[in-house]
Write a protein that holds these residues in place. Structure first.
Motif, PDB file in Angstrom:
ATOM      1  N   GLN A 319      30.249 -11.575  -6.596  1.00  0.00           N
ATOM      2  CA  GLN A 319      31.577 -11.178  -7.055  1.00  0.00           C
ATOM      3  C   GLN A 319      31.748 -11.430  -8.544  1.00  0.00           C
ATOM      4  OE1 GLN A 319      33.825  -9.464  -5.345  1.00  0.00           O
ATOM      5  NE2 GLN A 319      32.329  -9.444  -3.688  1.00  0.00           N
ATOM      6  N   TYR A 320      31.170 -12.510  -9.045  1.00  0.00           N
ATOM      7  CA  TYR A 320      31.224 -12.774 -10.485  1.00  0.00           C
ATOM      8  C   TYR A 320      30.531 -11.655 -11.261  1.00  0.00           C
ATOM      9  CZ  TYR A 320      32.729 -17.557  -9.398  1.00  0.00           C
ATOM     10  OH  TYR A 320      33.421 -18.658  -8.954  1.00  0.00           O
ATOM     11  N   LEU A 321      29.386 -11.213 -10.755  1.00  0.00           N
ATOM     12  CA  LEU A 321      28.684 -10.108 -11.410  1.00  0.00           C
ATOM     13  C   LEU A 321      29.527  -8.834 -11.367  1.00  0.00           C
ATOM     14  CD1 LEU A 321      25.064 -10.638 -10.008  1.00  0.00           C
ATOM     15  CD2 LEU A 321      25.960 -11.342 -12.219  1.00  0.00           C
ATOM     16  N   ASP A 322      30.203  -8.608 -10.244  1.00  0.00           N
ATOM     17  CA  ASP A 322      31.057  -7.422 -10.129  1.00  0.00           C
ATOM     18  C   ASP A 322      32.221  -7.487 -11.114  1.00  0.00           C
ATOM     19  OD1 ASP A 322      29.500  -6.280  -8.191  1.00  0.00           O
ATOM     20  OD2 ASP A 322      30.700  -7.012  -6.505  1.00  0.00           O
ATOM     21  N   ILE A 323      32.766  -8.683 -11.347  1.00  0.00           N
ATOM     22  CA  ILE A 323      33.871  -8.814 -12.296  1.00  0.00           C
ATOM     23  C   ILE A 323      33.434  -8.372 -13.683  1.00  0.00           C
ATOM     24  CG2 ILE A 323      35.288 -10.505 -13.528  1.00  0.00           C
ATOM     25  CD1 ILE A 323      35.613 -12.015 -10.910  1.00  0.00           C
ATOM     26  N   VAL A 324      32.262  -8.833 -14.108  1.00  0.00           N
ATOM     27  CA  VAL A 324      31.759  -8.445 -15.435  1.00  0.00           C
ATOM     28  C   VAL A 324      31.540  -6.938 -15.511  1.00  0.00           C
ATOM     29  CG1 VAL A 324      29.879  -8.714 -17.084  1.00  0.00           C
ATOM     30  CG2 VAL A 324      30.705 -10.701 -15.826  1.00  0.00           C
ATOM     31  N   LYS A 325      30.909  -6.376 -14.493  1.00  0.00           N
ATOM     32  CA  LYS A 325      30.625  -4.945 -14.527  1.00  0.00           C
ATOM     33  C   LYS A 325      31.900  -4.110 -14.366  1.00  0.00           C
ATOM     34  CE  LYS A 325      27.412  -5.608 -11.412  1.00  0.00           C
ATOM     35  NZ  LYS A 325      26.331  -5.417 -10.415  1.00  0.00           N
ATOM     36  N   MET A 360      23.569  -1.162 -21.869  1.00  0.00           N
ATOM     37  CA  MET A 360      22.789  -1.532 -20.686  1.00  0.00           C
ATOM     38  C   MET A 360      22.146  -2.905 -20.878  1.00  0.00           C
ATOM     39  SD  MET A 360      20.987   2.099 -19.657  1.00  0.00           S
ATOM     40  CE  MET A 360      19.920   1.328 -18.453  1.00  0.00           C
ATOM     41  N   ALA A 361      21.602  -3.138 -22.080  1.00  0.00           N
ATOM     42  CA  ALA A 361      20.989  -4.434 -22.370  1.00  0.00           C
ATOM     43  C   ALA A 361      22.025  -5.545 -22.352  1.00  0.00           C
ATOM     44  CB  ALA A 361      20.291  -4.386 -23.729  1.00  0.00           C
ATOM     45  N   VAL A 362      23.235  -5.253 -22.831  1.00  0.00           N
ATOM     46  CA  VAL A 362      24.307  -6.265 -22.841  1.00  0.00           C
ATOM     47  C   VAL A 362      24.691  -6.655 -21.426  1.00  0.00           C
ATOM     48  CG1 VAL A 362      26.736  -6.641 -23.396  1.00  0.00           C
ATOM     49  CG2 VAL A 362      25.227  -5.638 -25.096  1.00  0.00           C
ATOM     50  N   TYR A 363      24.964  -5.655 -20.588  1.00  0.00           N
ATOM     51  CA  TYR A 363      25.349  -5.960 -19.206  1.00  0.00           C
ATOM     52  C   TYR A 363      24.218  -6.647 -18.452  1.00  0.00           C
ATOM     53  CZ  TYR A 363      29.751  -3.381 -19.421  1.00  0.00           C
ATOM     54  OH  TYR A 363      31.015  -2.968 -19.726  1.00  0.00           O
ATOM     55  N   LEU A 364      22.980  -6.227 -18.699  1.00  0.00           N
ATOM     56  CA  LEU A 364      21.845  -6.864 -18.032  1.00  0.00           C
ATOM     57  C   LEU A 364      21.724  -8.325 -18.449  1.00  0.00           C
ATOM     58  CD1 LEU A 364      19.320  -6.673 -16.260  1.00  0.00           C
ATOM     59  CD2 LEU A 364      18.045  -5.921 -18.286  1.00  0.00           C
ATOM     60  N   SER A 365      21.895  -8.612 -19.732  1.00  0.00           N
ATOM     61  CA  SER A 365      21.786  -9.985 -20.223  1.00  0.00           C
ATOM     62  C   SER A 365      22.879 -10.874 -19.630  1.00  0.00           C
ATOM     63  CB  SER A 365      21.863 -10.003 -21.752  1.00  0.00           C
ATOM     64  OG  SER A 365      20.822  -9.236 -22.327  1.00  0.00           O
ATOM     65  N   ILE A 366      24.112 -10.368 -19.613  1.00  0.00           N
ATOM     66  CA  ILE A 366      25.217 -11.157 -19.054  1.00  0.00           C
ATOM     67  C   ILE A 366      24.997 -11.402 -17.564  1.00  0.00           C
ATOM     68  CG2 ILE A 366      27.692 -11.181 -18.589  1.00  0.00           C
ATOM     69  CD1 ILE A 366      28.090  -9.528 -21.118  1.00  0.00           C
ATOM     70  N   ILE A 370      24.555 -15.070 -15.681  1.00  0.00           N
ATOM     71  CA  ILE A 370      25.411 -15.526 -14.582  1.00  0.00           C
ATOM     72  C   ILE A 370      24.573 -15.842 -13.351  1.00  0.00           C
ATOM     73  CG2 ILE A 370      27.237 -14.818 -12.985  1.00  0.00           C
ATOM     74  CD1 ILE A 370      28.484 -13.236 -15.238  1.00  0.00           C
ATOM     75  N   SER A 371      23.607 -14.987 -13.051  1.00  0.00           N
ATOM     76  CA  SER A 371      22.749 -15.224 -11.889  1.00  0.00           C
ATOM     77  C   SER A 371      21.969 -16.524 -12.040  1.00  0.00           C
ATOM     78  CB  SER A 371      21.771 -14.053 -11.710  1.00  0.00           C
ATOM     79  OG  SER A 371      22.462 -12.862 -11.439  1.00  0.00           O
ATOM     80  N   ALA A 372      21.453 -16.785 -13.243  1.00  0.00           N
ATOM     81  CA  ALA A 372      20.699 -18.022 -13.464  1.00  0.00           C
ATOM     82  C   ALA A 372      21.590 -19.248 -13.287  1.00  0.00           C
ATOM     83  CB  ALA A 372      20.082 -18.004 -14.863  1.00  0.00           C
ATOM     84  N   LEU A 373      22.805 -19.193 -13.826  1.00  0.00           N
ATOM     85  CA  LEU A 373      23.718 -20.332 -13.704  1.00  0.00           C
ATOM     86  C   LEU A 373      24.109 -20.575 -12.248  1.00  0.00           C
ATOM     87  CD1 LEU A 373      26.065 -19.739 -16.777  1.00  0.00           C
ATOM     88  CD2 LEU A 373      24.358 -21.538 -16.512  1.00  0.00           C
ATOM     89  N   MET A 374      24.441 -19.500 -11.530  1.00  0.00           N
ATOM     90  CA  MET A 374      24.851 -19.658 -10.141  1.00  0.00           C
ATOM     91  C   MET A 374      23.689 -20.095  -9.260  1.00  0.00           C
ATOM     92  SD  MET A 374      28.043 -19.243 -10.210  1.00  0.00           S
ATOM     93  CE  MET A 374      28.320 -19.318  -8.437  1.00  0.00           C
ATOM     94  N   ASN A 375      22.482 -19.605  -9.543  1.00  0.00           N
ATOM     95  CA  ASN A 375      21.313 -20.040  -8.778  1.00  0.00           C
ATOM     96  C   ASN A 375      21.022 -21.516  -9.015  1.00  0.00           C
ATOM     97  OD1 ASN A 375      20.849 -17.539  -7.596  1.00  0.00           O
ATOM     98  ND2 ASN A 375      19.473 -16.864  -9.224  1.00  0.00           N
ATOM     99  N   ALA A 376      21.190 -21.958 -10.270  1.00  0.00           N
ATOM    100  CA  ALA A 376      20.978 -23.377 -10.572  1.00  0.00           C
ATOM    101  C   ALA A 376      22.026 -24.237  -9.864  1.00  0.00           C
ATOM    102  CB  ALA A 376      21.046 -23.599 -12.078  1.00  0.00           C
TER     103      ALA A 376
END
Length: 386
Positions: A319-325, A360-366, A370-376
């Motif tokens: 859901q966090y990823l969806d908010i950004v996108k 595309m690079a901006v959205y991919l980086s963000i 987020i995925s790295a932080l949430m996985n950690a």
């Protein structure tokens, strides 16, 4: 064909390893062929128009204004500065929406499982209503409410002193202080967070609340922060001047509409994730808590929620990823996030392929961050055990 006694080995093309390898090689070759086709097609079309690819345009001057941003971008700055302003605006509205949607979603998810029938009815109605109305319509609704329903600055609504609601935005008082005092607050905040982190680590290892010195250090940091604010800060109150307010700080209708739309829409999905996590906790855990004399609120806060989060974190991260996108939908109401900046830049310089590659690079980086932080966080949460 190899023979061992009565056993005859199958031909190499029928062996599982060869078949698996051949299938993977075929997929890779197919993808490369598709990619080569699109690259060749794009190159041919660019050659017909005598156009070349390149990112040198990002250093050219931008002849447009964004209308909103905290980076200080103005017309005449570089296109790169415009992209940076759009990225900051995207991150700002996304972060604010993530925090608000998380708090609201957890509250609604808990209320949907409440023993109070009215709470269940209201929370269920909220979830079903918000999940089934497209997000862009919700943004447009809030934008219309703000710009059409609220009064002009001269007739602004003021629910509390120093806060004004108008059709041009929300104006509120802020504390101003010199740069030296600001950085002193930053240093004291870092000290306070480090102290709290040390206490939490000590509690995890020893089960105690930490040393008395930790409490004194944290208290001293809080007192010092208050002293800095009281001795160096001054309140800047917005005042009407002409047709608008001057002084203080403000939030534009565009930002407010995007923030409300993202927060309220995403909170409904987070609420369902939280509800699923709570239902996934064994009923025996609740019964054990009740046998120890814990009240319903204590059981939920101390026993159920910590375990439910282990189940809910992965879908909440999505859901966090969806908010950004989904913040890209703000282009419909002219909020200057990265997609809005991209459309303006394309209309100005015509470098559509390069601009699309940048966003595309901006959205991919963000998203990867987020995925790295949430996985950690999820890994650390699971390491604590149940």
């Amino acid at each position: 064909m190899t023979t061992f006694g009565d056993y005859q080995a199958p031909p190499f093309w029928r062996r599982p390893f060869f078949r698996r390898s051949a299938a993977q090689i075929a997929v890779v070759v197919g993808l490369l062929a598709v990619l080569s086709f699109f690259i060749g097609n794009a190159s041919a079309n660019l050659a017909k128009t005598s156009t070349t690819l390149g990112f040198g345009f990002i250093w050219s001057r931008a002849s447009f204004e964004l209308g909103e941003g905290i980076t200080g971008f103005v017309a005449g700055d570089s296109v790169l500065a415009a992209f940076w302003a759009g990225i900051v605006n995207t991150l700002l509205v996304s972060l604010a929406s993530i925090v608000t949607a998380t708090v609201l979603g957890i509250a609604v998810g808990i209320l949907r499982l409440s023993s109070n029938p009215l709470s269940r009815l209201l929370s269920s109605g909220y979830i079903e209503l918000m999940r089934n109305i497209p997000l862009i319509l919700q943004m447009l609704f809030w934008y219309a409410v703000i710009t059409r329903s609220l009064p002009t600055p001269r007739k602004a609504l003021s629910p509390i002193e120093g806060l004004y609601l108008t059709n041009r935005g929300v104006y509120f008082s802020v504390i101003q202080m010199p740069p030296s005092a600001f950085w002193a607050l930053v240093a004291l905040s870092v000290l306070l967070l480090a102290t709290l982190a040390a206490r939490a680590t000590s509690r995890e290892r020893t089960g105690s609340l930490g040393r008395l010195g930790d409490f004194r250090l944290a208290g001293a940091a809080v007192v010092a922060m208050l002293a800095v604010v009281l001795t160096t800060g001054s309140v800047d109150v917005p005042e009407i001047a002409g047709l608008n307010f001057k002084g203080g700080a403000s939030i534009t209708p565009e930002f407010t509409a995007v923030f409300l739309g993202l927060s309220i829409f995403s909170a409904a999905f987070i609420a369902e994730n939280v509800r699923a996590g709570i239902l996934g906790v064994s009923a025996g855990q609740k019964e054990a808590a009740a046998s120890l004399g814990l009240r319903d609120g204590q059981t939920m806060r101390l026993v159920v929620l910590p375990q439910a989060l282990k189940i809910s974190v992965p879908p909440i991260a999505s859901q966090y990823l969806d908010i950004v996108k989904n913040s890209s939908l703000a282009v419909a109401i002219a909020y200057p996030e990265i997609m809005r900046v991209a459309t303006v830049v394309i209309s100005e310089v015509g470098r559509s392929i390069e601009v699309i590659a940048i966003i595309m690079a901006v959205y991919l980086s963000i998203s990867l961050a987020i995925s790295a932080l949430m996985n950690a966080y999820n890994k650390a949460n699971l390491a604590k055990g149940t």
